[in-house]
Design a protein around this motif. Structure first.
Motif, mmCIF file in Angstrom:
data_model
loop_
_atom_site.group_PDB
_atom_site.id
_atom_site.type_symbol
_atom_site.label_atom_id
_atom_site.label_comp_id
_atom_site.label_asym_id
_atom_site.label_seq_id
_atom_site.Cartn_x
_atom_site.Cartn_y
_atom_site.Cartn_z
ATOM 1 N N LEU A 1 29.924 90.478 0.370
ATOM 2 C CA LEU A 1 28.998 90.896 1.424
ATOM 3 C C LEU A 1 29.039 92.403 1.637
ATOM 4 O O LEU A 1 28.019 93.034 1.915
ATOM 5 C CB LEU A 1 29.331 90.172 2.730
ATOM 6 C CG LEU A 1 29.046 88.668 2.751
ATOM 7 C CD1 LEU A 1 29.552 88.036 4.042
ATOM 8 C CD2 LEU A 1 27.555 88.388 2.583
ATOM 9 N N LYS B 1 23.709 95.344 0.253
ATOM 10 C CA LYS B 1 23.050 95.960 1.396
ATOM 11 C C LYS B 1 22.312 94.930 2.243
ATOM 12 O O LYS B 1 22.066 95.145 3.419
ATOM 13 C CB LYS B 1 22.056 97.030 0.921
ATOM 14 C CG LYS B 1 22.713 98.193 0.189
ATOM 15 C CD LYS B 1 23.611 98.991 1.105
ATOM 16 C CE LYS B 1 24.174 100.214 0.409
ATOM 17 N NZ LYS B 1 25.099 100.974 1.272
ATOM 18 N N ARG B 2 21.950 93.802 1.633
ATOM 19 C CA ARG B 2 21.172 92.792 2.339
ATOM 20 C C ARG B 2 22.012 91.550 2.582
ATOM 21 O O ARG B 2 22.963 91.277 1.849
ATOM 22 C CB ARG B 2 19.928 92.426 1.522
ATOM 23 C CG ARG B 2 18.973 93.605 1.314
ATOM 24 C CD ARG B 2 17.777 93.184 0.493
ATOM 25 N NE ARG B 2 16.842 94.293 0.289
ATOM 26 C CZ ARG B 2 15.737 94.208 -0.435
ATOM 27 N NH1 ARG B 2 15.436 93.062 -1.038
ATOM 28 N NH2 ARG B 2 14.943 95.252 -0.568
ATOM 29 N N PRO B 3 21.649 90.773 3.615
ATOM 30 C CA PRO B 3 22.383 89.531 3.879
ATOM 31 C C PRO B 3 22.273 88.559 2.708
ATOM 32 O O PRO B 3 21.299 88.597 1.938
ATOM 33 C CB PRO B 3 21.685 88.969 5.128
ATOM 34 C CG PRO B 3 20.987 90.132 5.748
ATOM 35 C CD PRO B 3 20.597 91.023 4.612
ATOM 36 N N VAL C 1 32.083 87.630 9.786
ATOM 37 C CA VAL C 1 30.705 87.560 9.313
ATOM 38 C C VAL C 1 29.863 86.932 10.413
ATOM 39 O O VAL C 1 30.382 86.260 11.309
ATOM 40 C CB VAL C 1 30.563 86.743 8.001
ATOM 41 C CG1 VAL C 1 31.444 87.324 6.903
ATOM 42 C CG2 VAL C 1 30.892 85.280 8.229
ATOM 43 N N ALA D 1 22.543 87.054 9.968
ATOM 44 C CA ALA D 1 21.834 88.333 9.936
ATOM 45 C C ALA D 1 20.868 88.448 11.101
ATOM 46 O O ALA D 1 20.215 87.471 11.492
ATOM 47 C CB ALA D 1 21.089 88.479 8.615
ATOM 48 N N GLU E 1 25.916 88.400 7.084
ATOM 49 C CA GLU E 1 26.289 89.787 6.834
ATOM 50 C C GLU E 1 27.612 90.082 7.520
ATOM 51 O O GLU E 1 28.031 89.359 8.431
ATOM 52 C CB GLU E 1 25.208 90.745 7.323
ATOM 53 C CG GLU E 1 24.915 90.638 8.806
ATOM 54 C CD GLU E 1 23.718 91.472 9.224
ATOM 55 O OE1 GLU E 1 23.084 92.101 8.357
ATOM 56 O OE2 GLU E 1 23.415 91.493 10.441
#
Length: 273
Positions: free
Chosen positions: A36, A40-42, A72, A75, A82
């Motif tokens: 993770l 950069k993205r979920p 975590v 998102a 994320e």
């Protein structure tokens, strides 16, 4: 950056000796966190499963525990999971970081008020930089970089600073990892900026992310090493100082921080030009 803090195993220790201390469940959790962190993205559970080549059922309970413990979270935008800031907060609670921030923040505040610019401090983490503190520019308008922002060392102004002024042995170790993380053109541009930095005692470059901003960055020393970079994303305005005077103010600020951390000898080598 932990390139020079690698775990060392005595020659008498064999691979079998090391492997017998493995903790599979812990390793799976760390794999999820590192995955993770690298994206950069979920990522959804299915995507995590595919990246790690593990079954969804194998990872489901692990991800649930990480979510319950606050490492975590779902998102805020889009689907998937994320990282939260918990790992970052844990790292910042350690003594060295606290000493740095305690010394730097009052000086950063004074610098911001004198220059009418924002400023931030970044440290190295593996092949990335991470912003650990910032001070906003006074007034209603300004530009600043958020705490927690990450970028590759070879693609950031702070990264140039953190690499350029290290002692030769540390620099050599960093180079071995960093050069493999960049194409030839990116590395050449990075290396050119490092040569400028070494000659002048600071880094100055046009921002790659925002038009009209010139990044100015200087090293903070402790125990003969560069431990952080202080950077101003400079914006020319009616009440701002010139670029040259702002650079001098920044150099004075990092000298004061470094002296408070015991880095006087290294500071004197990077004198104000």
């Amino acid at each position: 950056m932990n390139l020079h803090h690698n775990l060392r195993v005595d020659d008498k220790d064999t691979e079998a000796t090391v492997l017998k201390y493995r903790a599979p469940a812990l390793e799976k959790g760390l794999d999820v966190l590192e995955l993770l962190a690298a994206h950069k993205r979920p990522l959804t559970l299915s995507q995590i499963s595919a990246h790690l080549d593990r079954s969804v059922s194998e990872l489901f309970r692990m991800v649930q525990v990480l979510e319950n413990r606050g490492y975590v979270a779902p998102a805020l935008r889009g689907d998937g999971l994320e990282l939260t800031n918990k790992l970052f907060s844990l790292g910042m609670s350690r003594g060295p970081s606290q000493n740095l921030l305690a010394s730097a923040l009052p000086i950063m505040q004074a610098l911001s008020e004198a220059t009418h610019q924002s400023c931030h401090i970044a440290i190295a983490s593996d092949n990335h930089i991470v912003v650990i503190a910032r001070v906003e520019a006074p007034g209603d308008l300004g530009f600043s970089v958020r705490v927690g922002h990450q970028a590759k060392v070879v693609q950031s102004t702070s990264g140039v600073t953190l690499y350029s002024f290290q002692p030769p042995k540390i620099k050599e170790a960093w180079r071995a990892q960093l050069q493999g993380d960049a194409d030839a053109q990116t590395w050449q541009s990075f290396d050119d900026l490092c040569q400028f930095a070494q000659k002048n005692g600071y880094v100055q470059r046009r921002s790659d992310f925002t038009d009209g901003i010139t990044d100015i960055s200087c090293p903070i020393f402790s125990d003969g090493m560069v431990i952080a970079a202080m950077t101003i994303p400079y914006i020319r305005s009616l009440d701002s100082l010139s670029l040259e005077e702002t650079t001098q103010r920044l150099q004075t600020a990092v000298q004061n921080v470094s002296k408070s951390l015991g880095g006087i000898e290294s500071v004197e080598r990077v004198s104000i030009r």
